[in-house]
Design an enzyme around this catalytic site. Structure first.
Site, short mmCIF file in Angstrom:
data_model
loop_
_atom_site.label_atom_id
_atom_site.label_comp_id
_atom_site.label_asym_id
_atom_site.label_seq_id
_atom_site.Cartn_x
_atom_site.Cartn_y
_atom_site.Cartn_z
CD GLU A 165 21.99 21.95 78.18
OE1 GLU A 165 21.79 21.84 79.15
OE2 GLU A 165 23.85 21.68 77.84
CE LYS A 207 22.26 25.44 78.77
NZ LYS A 207 21.91 25.51 80.50
P1 13P Z 1 28.10 25.36 81.28
O1 13P Z 1 28.10 26.56 80.75
O2 13P Z 1 28.63 25.35 81.97
O3 13P Z 1 28.17 24.31 80.08
O4 13P Z 1 26.29 24.76 81.67
C1 13P Z 1 25.38 25.22 81.04
C2 13P Z 1 24.20 24.12 81.59
O5 13P Z 1 23.40 23.99 82.06
C3 13P Z 1 25.31 22.91 81.26
O6 13P Z 1 23.67 21.36 80.73
#
Ligand code: 13P
Length: 319
Positions: A165, A207
């Site tokens: 991510e 992500k």
């Molecule tokens: P949000 O969808 O609230 O941005 O959170 C996703 C997430 O896992 C952040 O690390």
């Protein structure tokens, strides 16, 4: 994790973040209330129809349902994969004013063994990249890409699927095209490091943020503009990637869903789904508000957002 028509529920807020969200909703931030809230989310009726995996934090993975079953076991019994956030948070990066580096690499291989024993099937690590007129710096991007790649390599060695991510934040007044430029640069750095650490792209889920204007920008882009700009940036990714599951990043639940739905009309070699946190759980937290008599209302609010997002990704098969 990227099963057709399903997405991932991010319920992995750190103890600090979860506590402040509970307090804002008028709920005392105790370990028991954090546990009860996660049990409420997880035991939402028919959740598995739209959710393939749930990401928890360390605290929750060591907690149990009210009936005594550990969270990972209870989730697997529902046909949902349990995951674990393994980073220890984004901290100010020494030497890089205004930039953050995500910590948690020390001892990670041993922690992954422990999490696998607790039943985790996948993991998550979030890097945070802020946009200003002068940031991010090349060094900030490189440091975060390096950490993501070491994390992903450690996960694959431990038999745990890594969610990678790299989040380019929505904070600020920047335009959609500036977000596109930064997101593309960050992805290029991340995939170069992943390759350098021999991470198999077929065994990771990316992500990313959607490509979108900053929250303080004067104009709001349409869902079509966000979808096109996002997919354009993603086209640089390897075809073998297992899937792409977006974060919501502070968009309203409705806007995140509309953007996700719009993307389904664009052809990509990988599925495009959701791994939302706030856009799925905020309405549930507000509806529950810590009242044991309002669990069903909280679950109905989550079910409504899951159904809307699952319907959005199912558009892909219909188009
Ligand atoms: P949000 O969808 O609230 O941005 O959170 C996703 C997430 O896992 C952040 O690390």
């Amino acid at each position: 994790m990227v099963a057709p028509g399903k997405g991932i529920l991010a319920a992995d807020e750190s103890i600090g973040t979860m506590s402040s969200r509970l307090e804002k909703a008028g709920v005392e931030p105790t370990a028991e209330n954090r546990r009860a809230y996660r049990e409420l989310l997880t035991s939402t009726p028919n959740l598995a129809e739209g959710v393939s995996g749930i990401i928890f934090c360390d605290e929750t993975l060591h907690q149990q349902f009210a009936d005594g079953r550990p969270f990972a076991e209870a989730v697997r019994a529902l046909g949902i994969l349990p995951g674990i956030k393994v980073d220890t948070g984004a901290k100010a990066c020494p030497g890089l004013l205004g930039e953050k580096i995500t910590e948690g690499l020390d001892g990670l291989p041993d922690r992954l063994v422990h999490y696998a024993e607790l039943g985790a099937a996948f993991a998550k690590w979030r890097a945070v990249i802020a946009i200003t007129d002068t940031l991010p710096s090349e060094a900030g991007i490189r440091a975060n890409a390096h950490a993501l790649a070491r994390y992903a390599a450690a996960c694959q060695e431990a038999g745990i699927v890594p969610i990678v991510e790299p989040e380019v934040l929505m904070d600020g007044g920047h335009s959609l095209s500036r977000c596109a430029e930064v997101t593309a640069t960050v992805h290029a750095a991340v995939f170069a490091e992943l390759a350098a650490f021999s991470v198999d792209p077929a065994g990771i889920v990316l992500k990313p943020n959607m490509v979108i204007e900053g929250a303080g920008h004067s104009e709001q882009s349409s869902a079509e503009q966000v979808a096109e700009a996002t997919v354009e940036v993603l086209r640089a990714l390897p075809d073998e990637l297992a899937g792409v599951a977006f974060l919501s990043g502070g968009q309203s639940p409705q806007r995140a869903t509309a953007n996700l739905a719009s993307m389904q009309g664009l052809r990509t070699p990988w599925p495009l789904t959701f791994s939302f946190g706030r856009a799925l759980v905020d309405p549930a937290l507000a509806a529950w508000a810590g009242d044991p008599g309002r669990v069903a209302e909280g679950q109905a609010a989550l079910a409504e957002r899951v159904a809307a997002n699952a319907a959005a990704v199912r558009r892909r098969a219909e188009l």
